[in-house]
Design a protein around this motif. Structure first.
Motif, PDB file in Angstrom:
ATOM      1  N   MET A 125      44.650 -26.687 -36.644  1.00  0.00           N
ATOM      2  CA  MET A 125      43.585 -25.698 -36.534  1.00  0.00           C
ATOM      3  C   MET A 125      44.058 -24.450 -35.786  1.00  0.00           C
ATOM      4  N   ILE A 126      44.864 -24.630 -34.737  1.00  0.00           N
ATOM      5  CA  ILE A 126      45.339 -23.477 -33.965  1.00  0.00           C
ATOM      6  C   ILE A 126      46.215 -22.587 -34.852  1.00  0.00           C
ATOM      7  N   ALA A 127      47.040 -23.193 -35.684  1.00  0.00           N
ATOM      8  CA  ALA A 127      47.890 -22.413 -36.595  1.00  0.00           C
ATOM      9  C   ALA A 127      47.026 -21.622 -37.568  1.00  0.00           C
ATOM     10  N   ARG A 128      45.956 -22.223 -38.018  1.00  0.00           N
ATOM     11  CA  ARG A 128      45.059 -21.508 -38.954  1.00  0.00           C
ATOM     12  C   ARG A 128      44.294 -20.404 -38.218  1.00  0.00           C
ATOM     13  N   VAL A 129      43.943 -20.640 -36.945  1.00  0.00           N
ATOM     14  CA  VAL A 129      43.281 -19.598 -36.156  1.00  0.00           C
ATOM     15  C   VAL A 129      44.229 -18.418 -35.972  1.00  0.00           C
TER      16      VAL A 129
ATOM     17  N   LEU B  84      46.176 -17.339 -38.059  1.00  0.00           N
ATOM     18  CA  LEU B  84      46.112 -16.573 -39.306  1.00  0.00           C
ATOM     19  C   LEU B  84      44.743 -15.928 -39.497  1.00  0.00           C
ATOM     20  N   ARG B  85      43.899 -15.966 -38.475  1.00  0.00           N
ATOM     21  CA  ARG B  85      42.550 -15.371 -38.447  1.00  0.00           C
ATOM     22  C   ARG B  85      41.582 -16.076 -39.395  1.00  0.00           C
ATOM     23  N   ASP B  86      41.734 -17.384 -39.490  1.00  0.00           N
ATOM     24  CA  ASP B  86      40.842 -18.202 -40.308  1.00  0.00           C
ATOM     25  C   ASP B  86      39.595 -18.516 -39.480  1.00  0.00           C
ATOM     26  N   ARG B  87      38.471 -17.889 -39.848  1.00  0.00           N
ATOM     27  CA  ARG B  87      37.225 -18.059 -39.096  1.00  0.00           C
ATOM     28  C   ARG B  87      36.659 -19.475 -39.222  1.00  0.00           C
TER      29      ARG B  87
ATOM     30  N   ILE C 251      37.853 -16.251 -26.761  1.00  0.00           N
ATOM     31  CA  ILE C 251      38.372 -14.922 -27.118  1.00  0.00           C
ATOM     32  C   ILE C 251      39.891 -14.923 -26.947  1.00  0.00           C
ATOM     33  N   ARG C 252      40.355 -15.519 -25.837  1.00  0.00           N
ATOM     34  CA  ARG C 252      41.797 -15.608 -25.591  1.00  0.00           C
ATOM     35  C   ARG C 252      42.472 -16.438 -26.684  1.00  0.00           C
ATOM     36  N   ILE C 253      41.859 -17.543 -27.064  1.00  0.00           N
ATOM     37  CA  ILE C 253      42.438 -18.397 -28.106  1.00  0.00           C
ATOM     38  C   ILE C 253      42.528 -17.627 -29.426  1.00  0.00           C
ATOM     39  N   TRP C 254      41.498 -16.888 -29.756  1.00  0.00           N
ATOM     40  CA  TRP C 254      41.492 -16.118 -30.996  1.00  0.00           C
ATOM     41  C   TRP C 254      42.641 -15.105 -31.005  1.00  0.00           C
ATOM     42  N   HIS C 255      42.839 -14.438 -29.842  1.00  0.00           N
ATOM     43  CA  HIS C 255      43.875 -13.413 -29.779  1.00  0.00           C
ATOM     44  C   HIS C 255      45.278 -13.968 -29.550  1.00  0.00           C
ATOM     45  N   LYS C 256      45.400 -15.127 -28.937  1.00  0.00           N
ATOM     46  CA  LYS C 256      46.712 -15.648 -28.555  1.00  0.00           C
ATOM     47  C   LYS C 256      47.120 -16.918 -29.309  1.00  0.00           C
TER      48      LYS C 256
END
Length: 171
Positions: free
Chosen positions: A1-5, A7-10, A47-52
């Motif tokens: 899931m983190i790898a997909r995040v 890639l900006r996978d909502r 927010i940090r997880i989304w950006h990092k």
């Protein structure tokens, strides 16, 4: 899931949130011990997880360890902000001098000289008894034994000596 995040996978981000938010909220709450602050920090965590998310590297630790570390670090940062607010330099360094000024010192010396002069007007044994009981902490009984007088006589000595000192100091 983190790898997909990364890639900006909502959808993956939503699934990650659903799977981990309770645990990460618990971490934040444990560190901060304040529900509203923990909720705010949890929002910052995601927010940090989304950006990092792209900086997450598989290192043998579980992905949950990385998420908990992010949450814990942000919560600790908030805790530090709460405990150490920015202070003005005047608050940090107190430049005021608490020592008495020259006028106060002069008055104290004058009063001290007056007390010494009044003590010298008392008979030597009475002055010594006053010093021992009020400055040395001896009891009336100890003084009566020291001077070989009855206890009531010692009380009378001290009472009369204090009256004479009071009269002398008011002159």
């Amino acid at each position: 899931m983190i790898a997909r995040v990364a890639l900006r996978d909502r959808t993956a981000f939503s699934a990650l949130y659903d799977a981990t938010s309770a645990k990460l909220f618990g971490v934040c709450l444990r560190v901060l011990n304040n529900r509203s602050e923990a909720e705010e920090v949890l929002q910052e965590v995601y927010i940090r997880i989304w950006h990092k998310a792209d900086s997450y590297a598989v290192t043998g630790h579980s992905p949950m360890t990385w998420l908990i570390t992010v949450a814990r670090n942000l919560a600790i940062d908030r805790l530090r902000q709460r405990k150490a607010p920015m202070r003005d330099i005047d608050d940090v360094v107190d430049l005021a001098d608490d020592r008495p000024g020259p006028e106060t010192v002069a008055m104290a010396r004058s009063e001290q000289a007056q007390v010494v002069a009044c003590m010298n007007e008392l008979p030597a044994d009475r002055a010594d008894a006053v010093r021992r009981v009020y400055l040395g902490g001896e009891t009336y009984t100890e003084l009566a034994d020291r001077y070989g007088v009855p206890l009531n006589t010692m009380r009378t000595w001290l009472r009369r000596s204090l009256q004479k000192l009071k009269e002398c100091l008011t002159r």
